[in-house]
Structure formats: structure tokens, C-alpha cells
Write a protein that holds these residues in place. Structure first.
Motif, PDB file in Angstrom:
ATOM      1  N   GLY A  80      80.007  54.119  39.175  1.00  0.00           N
ATOM      2  CA  GLY A  80      79.301  53.706  38.396  1.00  0.00           C
ATOM      3  C   GLY A  80      78.543  55.307  38.758  1.00  0.00           C
ATOM      4  O   GLY A  80      77.846  55.415  37.773  1.00  0.00           O
ATOM      5  N   LEU A  81      77.957  55.354  39.897  1.00  0.00           N
ATOM      6  CA  LEU A  81      76.778  56.164  40.460  1.00  0.00           C
ATOM      7  C   LEU A  81      77.403  57.996  40.753  1.00  0.00           C
ATOM      8  O   LEU A  81      76.862  58.679  39.765  1.00  0.00           O
ATOM      9  N   ILE A  82      78.319  57.771  40.126  1.00  0.00           N
ATOM     10  CA  ILE A  82      79.396  58.769  40.464  1.00  0.00           C
ATOM     11  C   ILE A  82      79.192  59.278  38.510  1.00  0.00           C
ATOM     12  O   ILE A  82      78.597  60.493  38.082  1.00  0.00           O
ATOM     13  N   LEU A  83      79.949  57.806  37.561  1.00  0.00           N
ATOM     14  CA  LEU A  83      79.610  58.428  36.416  1.00  0.00           C
ATOM     15  C   LEU A  83      78.200  58.430  35.651  1.00  0.00           C
ATOM     16  O   LEU A  83      77.728  59.447  35.072  1.00  0.00           O
ATOM     17  N   ASP A  84      76.859  57.908  36.280  1.00  0.00           N
ATOM     18  CA  ASP A  84      76.405  58.131  35.557  1.00  0.00           C
ATOM     19  C   ASP A  84      75.899  58.980  36.520  1.00  0.00           C
ATOM     20  O   ASP A  84      74.511  59.398  35.423  1.00  0.00           O
ATOM     21  N   PHE A  85      75.069  59.632  37.259  1.00  0.00           N
ATOM     22  CA  PHE A  85      74.769  60.591  38.219  1.00  0.00           C
ATOM     23  C   PHE A  85      75.559  61.922  37.451  1.00  0.00           C
ATOM     24  O   PHE A  85      74.441  63.272  38.066  1.00  0.00           O
ATOM     25  N   ASN A  86      76.634  62.039  36.993  1.00  0.00           N
ATOM     26  CA  ASN A  86      77.779  63.343  36.636  1.00  0.00           C
ATOM     27  C   ASN A  86      77.816  64.304  37.939  1.00  0.00           C
ATOM     28  O   ASN A  86      77.857  64.875  38.247  1.00  0.00           O
ATOM     29  N   LEU A  87      77.962  63.214  39.658  1.00  0.00           N
ATOM     30  CA  LEU A  87      77.936  63.925  40.503  1.00  0.00           C
ATOM     31  C   LEU A  87      80.067  65.074  39.966  1.00  0.00           C
ATOM     32  O   LEU A  87      80.544  63.898  40.012  1.00  0.00           O
ATOM     33  N   PRO A  88      80.292  65.389  40.742  1.00  0.00           N
ATOM     34  CA  PRO A  88      81.070  66.635  40.845  1.00  0.00           C
ATOM     35  C   PRO A  88      81.810  65.771  42.383  1.00  0.00           C
ATOM     36  O   PRO A  88      82.658  66.817  43.022  1.00  0.00           O
ATOM     37  N   PHE A 127      70.576  53.421  55.051  1.00  0.00           N
ATOM     38  CA  PHE A 127      70.636  53.710  54.007  1.00  0.00           C
ATOM     39  C   PHE A 127      71.506  52.415  52.781  1.00  0.00           C
ATOM     40  O   PHE A 127      71.639  53.197  51.837  1.00  0.00           O
ATOM     41  N   ILE A 128      71.118  51.022  52.564  1.00  0.00           N
ATOM     42  CA  ILE A 128      71.358  50.142  52.477  1.00  0.00           C
ATOM     43  C   ILE A 128      70.316  50.520  51.264  1.00  0.00           C
ATOM     44  O   ILE A 128      70.105  50.612  50.218  1.00  0.00           O
ATOM     45  N   GLY A 129      68.825  50.730  51.928  1.00  0.00           N
ATOM     46  CA  GLY A 129      68.347  50.725  50.912  1.00  0.00           C
ATOM     47  C   GLY A 129      67.944  52.087  50.215  1.00  0.00           C
ATOM     48  O   GLY A 129      67.768  52.033  49.335  1.00  0.00           O
ATOM     49  N   LEU A 130      68.769  53.501  50.239  1.00  0.00           N
ATOM     50  CA  LEU A 130      69.181  54.544  49.930  1.00  0.00           C
ATOM     51  C   LEU A 130      69.610  54.285  48.650  1.00  0.00           C
ATOM     52  O   LEU A 130      69.608  54.867  47.818  1.00  0.00           O
ATOM     53  N   LEU A 131      70.799  53.644  49.130  1.00  0.00           N
ATOM     54  CA  LEU A 131      72.597  53.514  48.186  1.00  0.00           C
ATOM     55  C   LEU A 131      71.284  52.583  46.765  1.00  0.00           C
ATOM     56  O   LEU A 131      71.239  52.215  46.076  1.00  0.00           O
ATOM     57  N   THR A 132      69.715  51.039  47.037  1.00  0.00           N
ATOM     58  CA  THR A 132      69.888  50.319  46.274  1.00  0.00           C
ATOM     59  C   THR A 132      69.000  51.487  45.471  1.00  0.00           C
ATOM     60  O   THR A 132      68.416  51.188  44.243  1.00  0.00           O
ATOM     61  N   TYR A 133      68.192  52.544  46.176  1.00  0.00           N
ATOM     62  CA  TYR A 133      66.974  53.559  45.348  1.00  0.00           C
ATOM     63  C   TYR A 133      68.337  53.345  44.492  1.00  0.00           C
ATOM     64  O   TYR A 133      67.778  53.989  42.647  1.00  0.00           O
ATOM     65  N   PHE A 134      69.653  54.378  44.541  1.00  0.00           N
ATOM     66  CA  PHE A 134      69.930  55.085  43.632  1.00  0.00           C
ATOM     67  C   PHE A 134      70.412  53.871  42.627  1.00  0.00           C
ATOM     68  O   PHE A 134      70.964  54.600  41.674  1.00  0.00           O
ATOM     69  N   VAL A 135      70.959  53.000  42.831  1.00  0.00           N
ATOM     70  CA  VAL A 135      71.527  51.664  42.158  1.00  0.00           C
ATOM     71  C   VAL A 135      70.591  51.566  40.568  1.00  0.00           C
ATOM     72  O   VAL A 135      70.685  51.028  39.968  1.00  0.00           O
ATOM     73  N   MET A 136      69.005  51.818  41.880  1.00  0.00           N
ATOM     74  CA  MET A 136      68.196  51.372  40.602  1.00  0.00           C
ATOM     75  C   MET A 136      68.009  52.627  39.392  1.00  0.00           C
ATOM     76  O   MET A 136      67.621  52.040  37.889  1.00  0.00           O
ATOM     77  N   GLN A 137      67.856  53.641  40.195  1.00  0.00           N
ATOM     78  CA  GLN A 137      67.975  54.939  39.316  1.00  0.00           C
ATOM     79  C   GLN A 137      69.176  55.082  37.905  1.00  0.00           C
ATOM     80  O   GLN A 137      68.816  55.565  37.209  1.00  0.00           O
ATOM     81  N   SER A 138      70.397  53.778  38.789  1.00  0.00           N
ATOM     82  CA  SER A 138      71.709  54.308  37.628  1.00  0.00           C
ATOM     83  C   SER A 138      71.219  53.559  36.560  1.00  0.00           C
ATOM     84  O   SER A 138      71.946  53.494  34.949  1.00  0.00           O
ATOM     85  N   LYS A 139      70.263  52.052  36.832  1.00  0.00           N
ATOM     86  CA  LYS A 139      70.179  50.926  36.378  1.00  0.00           C
ATOM     87  C   LYS A 139      69.626  51.991  34.844  1.00  0.00           C
ATOM     88  O   LYS A 139      69.563  51.306  33.997  1.00  0.00           O
ATOM     89  N   ALA A 140      68.579  53.175  35.372  1.00  0.00           N
ATOM     90  CA  ALA A 140      67.971  52.821  34.095  1.00  0.00           C
ATOM     91  C   ALA A 140      68.239  54.230  33.592  1.00  0.00           C
ATOM     92  O   ALA A 140      67.584  54.456  32.594  1.00  0.00           O
TER      93      ALA A 140
END
Length: 327
Positions: A80-88, A127-140
Motif C-alpha cells: 500500500g505504501l509503495i502504491l500510494d507514494f509511487n515508489l520504484p 522504526f515503528i514511529g517512522l512507519l506509522t508516520y508514513f502510514v499517516m501520510q498514506s492515509k492523507a
């Protein structure tokens, strides 16, 4: 390091530089090239290994239904993160980079804490905190996409009585009605219907897969309307406009609640950190918290609680859902 050691080290470095300059020895250039070559070789091996794992995983997923466990949740989260952020990246390459970053951060934290066990615990919490932050951005990002889809539906639905394809083409004539993030999908739908030999059903189902669950209702009604059109049937699309209005109101209410939760959490965290920094001005407290084993354990627990509380807050907001993905 005493004065004699510093002077000796400085003289040694100066002599080394002079030696390289006089005899044109490219020591650092050769060393840098060696390390870059080694990194390139390692990256190449890692890339081949990840590609092999990716192919095996895709084959396995087509044959064996994946059980719902922690690995399945992790895979779904990362994809989901790869798709939302268009990561290669693939799931495997993302995991490899995560492991490398984890090892580097552990080494850095060990230098400060001088305790491997506590360093690993702190790094896991970070890392849990960082991953959570990126999930929060993904939800946005998802919320923004959802809003774009609802805006498009609100424009297309009243025009659908002339035909869904005609309505979409008419809306696409202006750049202001459909947001750039989803505009290519609608353009592809038009091309598929008119130029690429797709039937209307195939094209609208592809568009539905690209836009996600929010578009399910429109796609179903579009297929029914296209193949079973009767007089007055176009009104079925107006329900979607009403649903979108209700959904917007619910999401706005959730957004206000979530903003307050995040603001309260941030405020409490800042107060704790500022109080801790102020307390470090006391010599005995600083000595105990930064240099004693028990103090380091307390610091580790504090960092872990903050990171896990942040993750829990975001997980609670995720469980309440964005409102449309569960339709």
C-alpha cells in the motif's frame, strides 16, 4: 587524547598528504573506487536476489491463498505504501532497504547508548514511529484521492442520462472538473472504448480497479444503465451524489476528531520532551539519565512508549476507517 598524540597524529596526516602530493599517489581515489565498486557489486547481487524472491512470491500467491497473519499484514501495508507514494520498489527491495537502514541506525544508536540490547529496542521503537508516520501520510493521499473521485462522480452523474461515455468525455473537455491525479484513468477509459477495442464493460471495470472501491457503485450502475437503459433510469446515478454528500459530512467530522487527537498527542509529547531537556540541566540528573544503565533503560522505555502510543493512536484512527473503502 593528549597533546603529544594529537601532534603525532597531525604530523602523520601531513606526511601522508605530502607523500601523496609528491609521488602523485591516488590513494583516496583508488580507495573510493574500490568501495564504490564493492557497493555496486553488492547492490547487483541484492537486486538479483530480490528479483528471484519477487518472482517466487508472485507464483506462490497465484497458487496458494495467503493466510491472514503478521506477514500478510506487513506485505499489505508495504504494498500500500509503495502504491500510494509511487515508489520504484518491490516488496522485497523495500524490505531489504528497511533491514539495511535498521542495521545502520542500530550502529549509530549503539555509539550513544553503548548497549546493544537497548539500542535494538530503541531502534525498533523509532522504526515503528517512522512507519506509522508514513502510514499517516498514506492515509492523507488516499483521502485526497477519495475526494477527487467524489468530485468527478458529482459532475458525471447528472450528465449520465446522455450515456456514461458521453458524460465522461464532456467532463474531460475541461481541466478543472477532474483532478490531475485521476485524470489519466478517465482518459484511458475513453481510449479503451474508442480506440483499443475494449467493450464498455471491460473498460469501466478496468477504471473501477484503478480508482478503487469508492467507484464500485458507479461502475455497477454504469454497466446496468449501458446495457439495460430504460426511460427515467438515469436517476439511479443521482443516489451517488447524495451518498457523496453524506460521506463528505462524516469524513469532515472524523477529520476534526482525528486532528484534535493528533494535536493533543503532539502537545503532550512536546511537554514531556521539553521537561526532560530542562531536567538535564541538573548535573546529577544528567549523569544518572545519560550515563547509568538504569537511566538508559528509563530513556529506552520513554522512547518506546512515545513511539508505540503514536502507532496506537494512528491504528485507532485507521480502524475507524476513511468511510468509503469498506463499501
Amino acid at each position: 587524547m593528549d597533546t603529544n598524540s594529537i601532534i603525532s597524529l597531525s604530523l602523520g596526516i601531513a606526511a601522508f598528504i605530502v607523500f601523496n602530493a609528491i609521488f602523485e599517489v591516488r590513494f583516496f581515489e583508488g580507495t573510493g573506487r574500490f568501495f564504490l565498486g564493492m557497493l555496486d557489486t553488492l547492490a547487483e547481487h541484492l537486486g538479483r536476489y530480490n528479483t528471484k524472491r519477487y518472482v517466487e512470491r508472485v507464483k506462490k500467491e497465484r497458487i496458494v491463498k495467503q493466510k491472514e497473519n503478521v506477514y500478510a499484514k506487513y506485505n499489505r501495508l508495504v504494498e500500500g505504501l509503495i502504491l500510494d507514494f509511487n515508489l520504484p520498489l518491490t516488496l522485497e527491495s523495500f524490505t531489504s532497504l528497511l533491514c539495511i537502514a535498521f542495521a545502520i541506525v542500530v550502529l549509530i544508536v549503539v555509539i550513544f547508548m553503548k548497549n546493544v540490547t537497548l539500542a535494538v529496542v530503541v531502534t525498533v521503537a523509532i522504526f515503528i514511529g517512522l512507519l506509522t508516520y508514513f502510514v499517516m501520510q498514506s492515509k492523507a493521499i488516499k483521502a485526497e484521492k477519495l475526494e477527487s473521485i467524489m468530485d468527478a462522480e458529482d459532475i458525471i452523474c447528472p450528465l449520465a442520462r446522455e450515456g456514461v461515455l458521453v458524460a465522461i468525455k464532456k467532463v474531460m473537455e475541461s481541466d478543472e472538473y477532474i483532478k490531475p491525479s485521476i485524470r489519466p484513468y478517465f482518459q484511458q477509459f475513453i481510449d479503451n472504448c474508442e480506440n483499443n477495442g475494449y467493450s464498455f464493460k471491460q473498460a469501466i471495470l478496468l477504471l473501477n480497479r484503478q480508482l478503487g472501491p469508492k467507484f464500485d457503485n458507479f461502475a455497477k450502475k454504469a454497466i446496468v444503465f449501458e446495457y439495460n437503459e430504460r426511460k427515467g433510469m438515469a436517476d439511479i446515478f443521482l443516489d451517488i451524489v447524495d451518498e457523496n454528500a453524506v460521506l463528505r459530512e462524516i469524513n469532515a467530522r472524523k477529520d476534526r476528531i482525528f486532528r484534535k487527537m493528533n494535536r493533543d498527542f503532539l502537545l503532550k509529547t512536546v511537554i514531556i520532551v521539553l521537561f526532560f531537556l530542562y531536567a538535564l540541566s541538573v548535573d546529577d540528573f544528567r549523569e544518572f539519565m545519560l550515563y547509568s544503565t538504569f537511566g538508559k533503560m528509563i530513556n529506552t522505555v520513554m522512547i518506546s512508549i512515545i513511539c508505540l502510543s503514536f502507532a496506537r493512536t494512528q491504528a485507532l484512527q485507521g480502524n475507524l476507517g476513511p468511510g468509503s473503502d469498506r463499501k
